[in-house]
Design an enzyme around this catalytic site. Structure first.
Site, mmCIF file in Angstrom:
data_model
loop_
_atom_site.group_PDB
_atom_site.id
_atom_site.type_symbol
_atom_site.label_atom_id
_atom_site.label_comp_id
_atom_site.label_asym_id
_atom_site.label_seq_id
_atom_site.Cartn_x
_atom_site.Cartn_y
_atom_site.Cartn_z
ATOM 1 N N ALA A 363 44.430 43.525 42.723
ATOM 2 C CA ALA A 363 44.467 43.554 42.006
ATOM 3 C C ALA A 363 44.397 42.128 41.364
ATOM 4 O O ALA A 363 43.930 40.971 42.176
ATOM 5 C CB ALA A 363 46.074 44.093 40.998
ATOM 6 N N MET A 364 44.238 41.937 39.824
ATOM 7 C CA MET A 364 44.463 40.262 39.983
ATOM 8 C C MET A 364 45.645 39.632 38.680
ATOM 9 O O MET A 364 45.730 40.607 37.637
ATOM 10 C CB MET A 364 43.399 39.404 39.095
ATOM 11 C CG MET A 364 43.368 38.014 38.808
ATOM 12 S SD MET A 364 43.424 36.676 40.445
ATOM 13 C CE MET A 364 44.220 35.681 39.632
ATOM 14 N N GLU A 365 46.594 38.677 39.029
ATOM 15 C CA GLU A 365 47.066 38.211 38.394
ATOM 16 C C GLU A 365 47.576 37.273 36.839
ATOM 17 O O GLU A 365 48.778 35.736 36.441
ATOM 18 C CB GLU A 365 49.216 37.679 39.135
ATOM 19 C CG GLU A 365 47.952 35.797 39.649
ATOM 20 C CD GLU A 365 47.695 35.967 40.473
ATOM 21 O OE1 GLU A 365 47.184 37.021 41.606
ATOM 22 O OE2 GLU A 365 47.626 34.830 41.467
ATOM 23 N N ASN A 366 46.400 37.883 36.468
ATOM 24 C CA ASN A 366 45.884 36.706 34.646
ATOM 25 C C ASN A 366 47.482 36.839 34.020
ATOM 26 O O ASN A 366 48.069 37.735 33.987
ATOM 27 C CB ASN A 366 44.847 38.046 34.136
ATOM 28 C CG ASN A 366 43.674 37.480 35.476
ATOM 29 O OD1 ASN A 366 43.230 36.928 35.906
ATOM 30 N ND2 ASN A 366 43.522 39.362 35.598
ATOM 31 N N HIS A 398 54.158 42.596 43.391
ATOM 32 C CA HIS A 398 53.444 41.365 43.804
ATOM 33 C C HIS A 398 52.831 40.689 42.732
ATOM 34 O O HIS A 398 53.107 40.030 42.217
ATOM 35 C CB HIS A 398 52.038 41.968 44.757
ATOM 36 C CG HIS A 398 51.162 40.616 45.340
ATOM 37 N ND1 HIS A 398 50.533 40.462 46.753
ATOM 38 C CD2 HIS A 398 50.912 39.897 44.559
ATOM 39 C CE1 HIS A 398 49.999 39.571 46.654
ATOM 40 N NE2 HIS A 398 49.982 39.105 45.502
ATOM 41 N N GLU A 399 51.818 41.362 41.689
ATOM 42 C CA GLU A 399 51.497 40.952 40.381
ATOM 43 C C GLU A 399 52.343 39.816 39.707
ATOM 44 O O GLU A 399 52.197 39.311 39.003
ATOM 45 C CB GLU A 399 50.188 41.473 39.554
ATOM 46 C CG GLU A 399 49.543 42.017 40.685
ATOM 47 C CD GLU A 399 48.786 41.094 42.065
ATOM 48 O OE1 GLU A 399 48.468 39.964 41.319
ATOM 49 O OE2 GLU A 399 47.761 41.300 42.540
ATOM 50 N N HIS A 402 54.104 37.694 40.793
ATOM 51 C CA HIS A 402 53.043 35.635 40.123
ATOM 52 C C HIS A 402 53.444 35.292 38.728
ATOM 53 O O HIS A 402 52.869 33.746 38.596
ATOM 54 C CB HIS A 402 51.629 36.078 40.681
ATOM 55 C CG HIS A 402 51.190 36.034 42.126
ATOM 56 N ND1 HIS A 402 51.105 35.613 42.503
ATOM 57 C CD2 HIS A 402 50.311 36.951 42.146
ATOM 58 C CE1 HIS A 402 50.792 35.400 43.887
ATOM 59 N NE2 HIS A 402 49.853 36.515 43.251
ATOM 60 N N GLU A 421 50.166 33.067 47.287
ATOM 61 C CA GLU A 421 50.283 35.020 48.047
ATOM 62 C C GLU A 421 50.838 34.719 48.819
ATOM 63 O O GLU A 421 52.094 36.471 48.829
ATOM 64 C CB GLU A 421 48.687 34.728 48.688
ATOM 65 C CG GLU A 421 47.755 34.490 48.167
ATOM 66 C CD GLU A 421 47.734 35.189 46.526
ATOM 67 O OE1 GLU A 421 48.294 36.321 46.671
ATOM 68 O OE2 GLU A 421 46.940 35.565 44.927
HETATM 69 N N1 BES Z 1 45.423 36.514 43.629
HETATM 70 C C1 BES Z 1 45.167 37.459 43.931
HETATM 71 C C2 BES Z 1 44.269 37.785 43.562
HETATM 72 C C3 BES Z 1 42.667 37.541 44.319
HETATM 73 C C4 BES Z 1 42.247 38.095 45.590
HETATM 74 C C5 BES Z 1 41.974 37.118 43.445
HETATM 75 C C6 BES Z 1 41.667 37.027 46.408
HETATM 76 C C7 BES Z 1 40.657 35.712 44.081
HETATM 77 C C8 BES Z 1 40.881 36.334 45.606
HETATM 78 C C9 BES Z 1 46.428 39.156 43.603
HETATM 79 O O1 BES Z 1 47.237 38.364 43.190
HETATM 80 C C10 BES Z 1 46.517 40.123 44.923
HETATM 81 O O2 BES Z 1 46.959 38.862 46.354
HETATM 82 N N2 BES Z 1 46.027 41.174 44.764
HETATM 83 C C11 BES Z 1 46.235 42.048 46.166
HETATM 84 C C12 BES Z 1 47.084 42.730 46.269
HETATM 85 C C13 BES Z 1 48.357 42.584 46.812
HETATM 86 C C14 BES Z 1 48.943 43.495 46.605
HETATM 87 C C15 BES Z 1 48.382 42.209 48.324
HETATM 88 C C16 BES Z 1 44.819 42.635 45.977
HETATM 89 O O3 BES Z 1 43.694 42.147 45.590
HETATM 90 O O4 BES Z 1 44.144 43.382 47.575
HETATM 91 ZN ZN ZN Z 2 48.529 37.610 44.760
#
Ligand code: BES
Ligand code: ZN
Length: 983
Positions: A363-366, A398-399, A402, A421
């Site tokens: 997932a991505m926190e846009n 999590h998102e 952020h 993170e």
């Molecule tokens: N910001 C990240 C997504 C991301 C990860 C973007 C790597 C670019 C490169 C997001 O907040 C995130 O950490 N997502 C995790 C989920 C979380 C519950 C650990 C993921 O994508 O697994």
């Molecule tokens: Zn994250």
């Protein structure tokens, strides 16, 4: 500031000025561009800016040719970081993604953008990020237009060109920009809407037999520049005015709330087209990596919590099936929880979350428009397991975490990514716990993060949480930071910090930090400053050791790699600390920091069932008379594993703890039962204790029914399986574990009324899966018959799946591994027909369980065919296959054979690469395998974000070789002796 730059019936002012010429150029460009692309078979986007561009110093270089950078050059555009001369203020961006391929079969998007920026230091150079975009060339031969905002005149542009390696659009000026003045830079461009999961990209799926295309984005960390020219660094915050043009039957989403779409006729390269023009409310001041633009024909469900509009978007059929309901229910609650936790209200008027068929991360926190892979957002009670549900709750949490920490307040540069993170990875448990209070989910951070990262942070090739700003420059270096250290060590040390400060002091500090730096950027020590302020104003209630501060304590955990093992001698009361290295003969890759592997360690502990006041260990050794015990008294330290360290004891205390485990296990908190197992196994790996002492911690499991200790033991025994499942130890090991798990299997059989009911507790549901998984994998016939029987029943009536969702992944795996082609083909068909990704994923992992090499090879081939396996799933599928002892050598041969292709096609992602390398090599434990690995490293000079993983794998293989040599005989003898063979 309205969009209106495309020539349309609703013509904007700028449209008239730039009008006809621009359109003609775009048409020409798009044609040239698609010809260029179709000529080159492996092109992923336009190269060096089409026909207009040459770099100074490489004068007559053919466009599209990569200029060899033999002579070192130190021009500003050769550096990866932006100079400190300009600061963006706002952007006005219009993007038009085409959801149908053009005549050449290419999907493209066109864009028009201006950015208003301030000059903070006089300069005659504008550098703005741009990657794989092809620009309109204006009448003066340049790729951009520059004007001044105030009364002064902008200097004329001398030349513009694209610098590929550092990803800049370079604008060189005849005169200087004046400090304090604002300017506007205008561009029009074309990019490819590729299926590469980065920047502005396309995702495809089928609905009712019709192929559908979604245009969507993934900007973090450095791909906003693939969608439009921008100052693509987190500290370059600006306000964004976004407009999307899209087909009439689609909806457009972005960070801001959409305004009413306006039907307009646009003229693109393809001629006049009727489209909708949707503009969005301007964003808050934010970083470019948090932008999102999406065009789809998705549907949504919505609700409103405290004036915040919450919407869950997904494919129409998924919404219709109610799969968005769980996420919708939990989002409002978690948002409220986080508002309370941060003591800052949610900064935006809406929170959209959308599930995408193709998505690289989880997932991505846009900001305001969070993107997910489908499995991380969509829930269906008839298909989803409790584990799927937990993942949805935690990932949302999590998102959302952020939205404040990361988005409202953003770290200045990627070197501090771990704080962003790590923080979200800690707080995700708190939010999910509030949403599902019955789960005890906060305990699971110990398995999911602390144990996970102990394994890598104990390697000599680990690295400190914090990196120097100068060391993180290239996009690959940034991507590499998204690793277990940043996420899980970050989460673990913040949890420890929150614990020793108390949650109240911790959240007070977080709150003033968020308020002080809202819409701005920070470095990690700004947080320490605010936490220290909170400590100071809390009076006497928080006890840091005398003379120490949040800074001085945390620097030890953040600036040096690894963690300590605390050794407690209960005979003398001596305690000491030492850097814990899994391989005691290895030497850390990073030179020791000024702290010389000493930490300031908070120690929570108990003495024979009675909790004791927290201690601090600040030196290498200390004498704690209270820890000296005699008789049957014992000491247990690191209560609930709140501390980021391991604990070792003198032999007699270990023996007493083992006795307590088997006689009165409930005297030891369940998390610590899991910890004793994990510490013992790892201390044995590092030669602090005997391997047989570690194995002894598994003996009491015969009577244990709790999930955490079982999971911890199985995780650790997994290493034994990896090392021995191709050797003669295997049989004895299987016999022992079969004996240990029988009781658990029977327990669940009784608890569930012969497998009819579902255990009520979340953790019990997990352990039921363990019971079946291990009973079947160790060959308990009753289990094998059970799983094969269920699967057969399903094969006989495929419309009715009799297997409970919690058990599906395990049952499918067991049945497919027992079966042959028929079982595999049925599973494959169900995989292809699955209407929810959560079900497809269970089958995708189970298909890797077959023991038939020819099926595994066929499956490997599918992983690189996006029509069979989505790109986002390719690497994890290869790793599933490698987990299977039969699939391991096949997968290794496969990735070596196809490496160049895999690297090119799948190398864009951040997580997947290191996972692939670590996953495929984790069984390596022979000299021959080591040789192959070293040769593999030598053969390829670029592993991208997997670079560290290659050296980790080499280190791990060497350690494995030694470990097997030293332990094989005694381990086999132990398993043999501890197994009571049926008479
Ligand atoms: N910001 C990240 C997504 C991301 C990860 C973007 C790597 C670019 C490169 C997001 O907040 C995130 O950490 N997502 C995790 C989920 C979380 C519950 C650990 C993921 O994508 O697994
Ligand atoms: Zn994250």
């Amino acid at each position: 500031m309205g969009g209106g730059f495309y020539v349309s019936k609703v013509v904007g002012v700028v449209g008239i000025v730039f009008g006809a010429g621009a359109v003609a150029t775009i048409i020409a460009l798009a044609v040239v561009y698609s010809e260029e692309l179709s000529k080159s078979s492996n092109a992923v986007g336009p190269t060096n800016g089409g026909s207009t561009v040459t770099a100074p110093g490489s004068s007559s270089v053919k466009p599209g040719t990569i200029v060899p950078t033999t002579k070192p050059s130190n021009e500003q555009w050769d550096k990866y970081r932006l100079p400190d001369t300009l600061k963006p203020d706002h952007y006005n961006l219009t993007l038009w993604p085409r959801l149908k391929p053009n005549a050449e079969g290419l999907y493209i998007f066109t864009g028009k953008s201006f950015v208003v920026f301030q000059c903070v230091k006089e300069t005659d150079l504008i550098l703005i990020h741009s990657n794989k975009l092809n620009y309109t060339k204006w009448e003066d031969g340049n790729l951009a237009k520059l004007s001044a905002l105030g009364s002064i005149k902008a200097p004329t542009i001398k030349t513009t060109w694209l610098k590929e390696t550092t990803q800049f659009l370079v604008v060189q000026l005849d005169g200087k920009l004046t400090a304090g003045e604002s300017y506007k830079l205008y561009t029009e461009f074309v990019g490819e809407l590729a299926d590469d999961l980065g920047g502005f990209y396309r995702s495809e799926y089928e609905e009712n037999g019709v192929k559908k295309v979604v245009a969507t984005t993934q900007m973090q960390p450095t791909d906003a520049r693939k969608a439009f020219p921008c100052f693509d660094e987190p500290a370059m915050k600006a306000v964004f005015h976004i407009t999307l043009l899209h087909p009439p039957e689609t909806v457009a989403l972005s960070n801001g709330l959409e305004m009413a779409p306006v039907p307009v006729e646009e003229v693109g390269p393809e001629g006049p087209v009727n489209v909708l023009r949707t503009s969005f409310e301007e964003t808050k001041r934010m970083s470019s990596y948090l932008l999102a633009f999406i065009v789809s024909d998705f549907d949504y469900v919505n609700s409103t919590t405290d004036n915040v509009l919450i919407r869950i978007y997904a494919r129409k059929s998924a919404i219709e099936a109610g799969q968005g309901a769980y996420a919708l229910n939990k989002t409002g609650q978690i948002l409220k929880y986080l508002e309370k936790y941060y003591n800052v209200s949610y900064p935006l008027p809406k929170s959209d979350q959308i599930a995408l068929p193709d998505f690289n991360a989880g997932a991505m926190e846009n900001w305001g428009l969070i993107t997910y892979r489908e499995t991380a957002l969509l829930y269906d009670i008839n298909v989803s397991s409790n584990s799927n549900k937990e993942r949805i709750a935690t990932i949302i949490s999590h998102e959302l975490a952020h939205m404040w920490f990361g988005n409202l307040v953003t770290l200045k540069w990627w070197n501090d990514l771990w704080l962003n993170e790590g923080f979200a990875s800690y707080v995700e448990y708190l939010g999910a716990d509030d949403a599902e209070p019955d789960w005890n989910i906060k305990d699971l951070i110990v398995l999911g993060d602390v144990h996970r990262v102990f394994a890598v942070d104990a390697l000599a090739s680990s690295h400190p949480l914090s990196s120097n700003e100068e060391d993180i420059q290239k996009p690959e270096q940034i991507s590499e930071l998204f690793d277990a250290i940043s996420y899980s060590k970050g989460a673990s040390v913040l949890r420890m910090l929150s614990d020793f400060l108390s949650e109240k002091v911790f959240t007070n500090g977080i709150s003033t930090y968020l308020t002080a730096f809202a819409y701005d950027n920070t470095v990690y020590s700004d947080l320490w400053t605010h936490l220290q302020m909170a400590v100071n104003s809390s009076g006497t209630s928080t006890s840091l050791p005398a003379g120490q501060t949040v800074h001085s304590i945390m620097n030890r955990w953040v600036r040096q790699m690894g963690f300590p093992v605390i050794t407690i001698n209960t005979n003398t009361g001596q305690i000491s600390q030492e850097h814990f290295l899994l391989d005691p003969d290895s030497r850390p890759s990073v030179p020791p920091s000024e702290f010389m592997y000493e930490w300031i360690v908070p120690i929570r502990w108990m003495k024979t069932e009675v909790g004791q006041p927290q201690l601090w260990l600040q030196e290498k050794t200390a004498n704690i008379p209270d820890m000296k015990v005699t008789g049957s008294a014992w000491v247990l330290a690191n209560l609930n594993v709140v501390g980021y360290y391991r604990v070792n004891y003198d032999q007699s205390n270990w023996e007493k703890l083992l006795a307590v485990l088997s006689d009165r296990p409930e005297s030891i908190p369940v998390i610590n039962r899991a910890q004793l197992v994990d510490d013992a196994f790892n201390l044995a790996r590092a030669k602090y204790i005997n391997t047989t002492l570690a194995l002894q911690t598994t003996k009491y499991l015969k009577g244990e029914t709790e999930y955490m200790p079982w999971e911890s033991a199985l995780d650790n025994l997994d290493f034994f399986y990896l090392m021995f499942d191709r050797s003669e130890v295997y049989g004895d090991m299987q016999a022992y574990l079969r004996q240990q798990v029988q009781g658990l299997f029977d327990h669940y059989k009784t608890l569930t009324g012969n497998w009819k009911d579902v255990p009520s507790g979340h953790m019990d549901q997990y352990n039921q899966v363990n019971a079946i998984r291990v009973a079947c994998s160790t060959g308990i016939k009753e289990c094998l018959d059970l799983t094969a029987g269920w699967y057969k029943q399903w094969m006989n009536d495929s419309a009715r799946n009799p297997i409970h969702p919690n058990l599906r992944a395990t049952v499918y795996c067991s049945a497919i591994s027992q079966g042959g082609a028929k079982e595999w083909e049925f599973g494959w068909k169900q995989f292809k027909n699955a209407t929810i990704a959560i079900e497809a994923d269970k089958l995708r992992s189970a298909l890797a369980c077959t023991k038939q090499p020819w099926l595994l090879n066929k499956y490997l081939e599918y992983t690189l065919d996006p029509k069979q396996i989505r790109k986002q799933d390719a690497t994890s599928t290869i790793v599933y296959i490698a987990n299977n002892v039969v699939g391991q050598p096949l997968a290794w041969d496969f990735i070596r054979d196809r490496w160049t292709y895999i690297f090119k096609q799948y190398g864009g992602g951040s997580f997947s690469f290191s996972n692939l390398i670590n996953g495929v090599t984790k069984r390596f434990s022979t000299e021959f395998e080591l040789k192959q690995l070293i040769q593999f490293q030598a053969e390829h000079n670029d592993f991208g974000s997997g670079t560290l993983a290659v050296s980790q794998s080499i280190e791990r293989t060497k350690a494995n070789i030694n470990w097997v040599a030293e332990n094989k005989a005694s381990v086999q003898a132990w398993f043999h002796a501890e197994t009571i063979l049926p008479s």
